[in-house]
Write a protein that holds these residues in place. Structure first.
Motif, short mmCIF file in Angstrom:
data_model
loop_
_atom_site.label_atom_id
_atom_site.label_comp_id
_atom_site.label_asym_id
_atom_site.label_seq_id
_atom_site.Cartn_x
_atom_site.Cartn_y
_atom_site.Cartn_z
N VAL A 121 0.81 -1.22 0.00
CA VAL A 121 0.00 0.00 0.00
C VAL A 121 0.85 1.27 0.00
O VAL A 121 0.38 2.33 -0.43
N PHE A 122 2.11 1.22 0.46
CA PHE A 122 2.91 2.44 0.54
C PHE A 122 3.14 3.10 -0.82
O PHE A 122 2.99 4.33 -0.93
N PRO A 123 3.48 2.37 -1.88
CA PRO A 123 3.64 3.06 -3.18
C PRO A 123 2.37 3.77 -3.64
O PRO A 123 2.43 4.86 -4.20
N LEU A 124 1.22 3.17 -3.38
CA LEU A 124 -0.04 3.79 -3.75
C LEU A 124 -0.27 5.08 -2.98
O LEU A 124 -0.63 6.11 -3.55
N MET A 125 -0.04 5.04 -1.68
CA MET A 125 -0.25 6.23 -0.85
C MET A 125 0.76 7.33 -1.20
O MET A 125 0.41 8.51 -1.28
N TYR A 126 2.00 6.93 -1.39
CA TYR A 126 3.02 7.92 -1.75
C TYR A 126 2.68 8.58 -3.08
O TYR A 126 2.72 9.81 -3.21
N HIS A 127 2.32 7.79 -4.07
CA HIS A 127 1.99 8.32 -5.40
C HIS A 127 0.75 9.21 -5.33
O HIS A 127 0.69 10.24 -6.01
N ALA A 154 5.78 16.76 4.27
CA ALA A 154 4.37 16.46 4.56
C ALA A 154 3.89 15.25 3.76
O ALA A 154 3.16 14.40 4.29
N VAL A 155 4.29 15.15 2.50
CA VAL A 155 3.91 14.00 1.67
C VAL A 155 4.46 12.72 2.27
O VAL A 155 3.75 11.71 2.36
N LEU A 156 5.71 12.73 2.71
CA LEU A 156 6.31 11.52 3.30
C LEU A 156 5.59 11.12 4.58
O LEU A 156 5.31 9.93 4.79
N VAL A 157 5.29 12.09 5.44
CA VAL A 157 4.59 11.78 6.69
C VAL A 157 3.19 11.26 6.41
O VAL A 157 2.76 10.24 7.00
N LEU A 158 2.47 11.93 5.51
CA LEU A 158 1.11 11.46 5.18
C LEU A 158 1.12 10.08 4.54
O LEU A 158 0.25 9.26 4.81
N ALA A 159 2.09 9.83 3.69
CA ALA A 159 2.18 8.51 3.05
C ALA A 159 2.46 7.43 4.08
O ALA A 159 1.85 6.34 4.04
N LEU A 160 3.36 7.70 5.01
CA LEU A 160 3.65 6.71 6.07
C LEU A 160 2.44 6.47 6.95
O LEU A 160 2.08 5.30 7.22
N LEU A 161 1.80 7.54 7.42
CA LEU A 161 0.65 7.38 8.31
C LEU A 161 -0.52 6.67 7.63
O LEU A 161 -1.13 5.77 8.21
N SER A 162 -0.84 7.09 6.41
CA SER A 162 -1.97 6.45 5.73
C SER A 162 -1.65 5.01 5.36
O SER A 162 -2.53 4.14 5.37
N SER A 163 -0.39 4.71 5.06
CA SER A 163 -0.01 3.33 4.76
C SER A 163 -0.11 2.44 5.98
O SER A 163 -0.60 1.31 5.90
N VAL A 164 0.35 2.96 7.11
CA VAL A 164 0.23 2.18 8.36
C VAL A 164 -1.24 1.95 8.68
O VAL A 164 -1.65 0.84 9.07
N GLY A 165 -2.07 2.99 8.51
CA GLY A 165 -3.50 2.84 8.80
C GLY A 165 -4.17 1.84 7.88
O GLY A 165 -4.97 1.00 8.34
N LEU A 166 -3.88 1.90 6.59
CA LEU A 166 -4.49 0.93 5.66
C LEU A 166 -3.97 -0.48 5.87
O LEU A 166 -4.72 -1.45 5.72
N ALA A 167 -2.70 -0.61 6.21
CA ALA A 167 -2.14 -1.93 6.45
C ALA A 167 -2.71 -2.56 7.71
O ALA A 167 -2.78 -3.78 7.84
N ALA A 168 -3.15 -1.74 8.66
CA ALA A 168 -3.72 -2.26 9.91
C ALA A 168 -5.15 -2.77 9.71
O ALA A 168 -5.66 -3.48 10.57
N MET A 169 -5.77 -2.43 8.60
CA MET A 169 -7.15 -2.88 8.37
C MET A 169 -7.23 -4.35 8.09
O MET A 169 -6.38 -4.97 7.56
#
Length: 169
Positions: A121-127, A154-169
Motif C-alpha cells: 500500500v505504501f507506493p499507492l499512498m506515496y503516489h 508532509a507528503v512523506l509523513v502522510l504517506a507513512l501514516l496512511s499506509s500504516v492505517g491501511l495496512a492495519a485494516m
C-alpha cells in the motif's frame, strides 16, 4: 499556373529593384566551420577541467529530486502491478478467494502480514499524496523552495501514516 507566373514575375521585379550591395551588406560571413567550433568547445572544457556530466558533481541529491524520481518509479510500479494482477486473474486457474485461502493456510504471523500489506500500500499512498502535491503546483501554489521542502516532508509523513492505517485494516 497563375501562382507560378506571379512568383516568377515577383522574383524578377524584386531582383531588378534591389541593390546588390543591400543584399551583401546584411549577409553574415561564416567565421568557422562546425568542426572548428567543436574543437574550440572541447579545448575550452578540457583546459578548465569541467566535468562531462554536471548532474553528478554539481547537483547534489535533494528531497524534491529524490521525490520526483520516486514518484515516477511508483507510477511505473503501480501500473505494472495492476497489469500483472489483471493478467494473472485472466490466465491463472481458480479465483481470488482460492488464492486468499491459500495465503491464510500458510499461517504467517501478523507482523509479516502487516509488513506485506504495508509494502503493497505504501507506493499507492506515496503516489497519491505526491500527485496531490503536483496538482497544487499546477495551480501555482507552494512553488517557493521552502514550501517545496515542507510539502515534501508532509507528503512523506502522510504517506507513512496512511499506509500504516491501511495496512492495519
Amino acid at each position: 499556373m497563375a501562382a507560378l507566373l506571379l512568383r516568377h514575375v515577383g522574383r524578377h521585379c524584386l531582383r531588378a529593384h534591389l541593390n546588390s550591395q543591400l543584399c551583401l551588406r546584411n549577409a553574415v560571413p561564416l567565421g568557422t566551420t562546425a568542426k572548428e567550433e567543436m574543437e574550440r568547445f572541447w579545448n575550452k572544457n578540457t583546459s578548465s577541467n569541467r566535468p562531462v556530466s554536471p548532474h553528478i558533481s554539481i547537483y547534489g541529491w535533494s528531497l524534491p529530486m529524490a521525490m520526483s524520481i520516486c514518484h515516477r518509479g511508483t507510477g511505473v510500479a503501480l501500473s505494472g502491478g495492476v497489469s500483472l494482477f489483471g493478467l494473472s486473474a485472466l490466465l491463472l486457474p481458480g479465483n481470488f478467494e482460492s488464492y486468499l485461502m491459500f495465503v491464510k493456510s500458510l499461517c504467517l504471523g501478523p507482523a509479516l502480514i502487516h509488513s506485506a500489506k504495508f509494502v503493497l500500500v505504501f507506493p499507492l499512498m506515496y503516489h497519491t499524496w505526491n500527485g496531490i502535491r503536483h496538482l497544487m503546483w499546477d495551480l501555482g501554489k507552494g512553488l517557493a523552495i521552502s514550501q517545496v521542502q515542507q510539502s515534501g516532508v508532509a507528503v512523506l509523513v502522510l504517506a507513512l501514516l496512511s499506509s500504516v492505517g491501511l495496512a492495519a485494516m
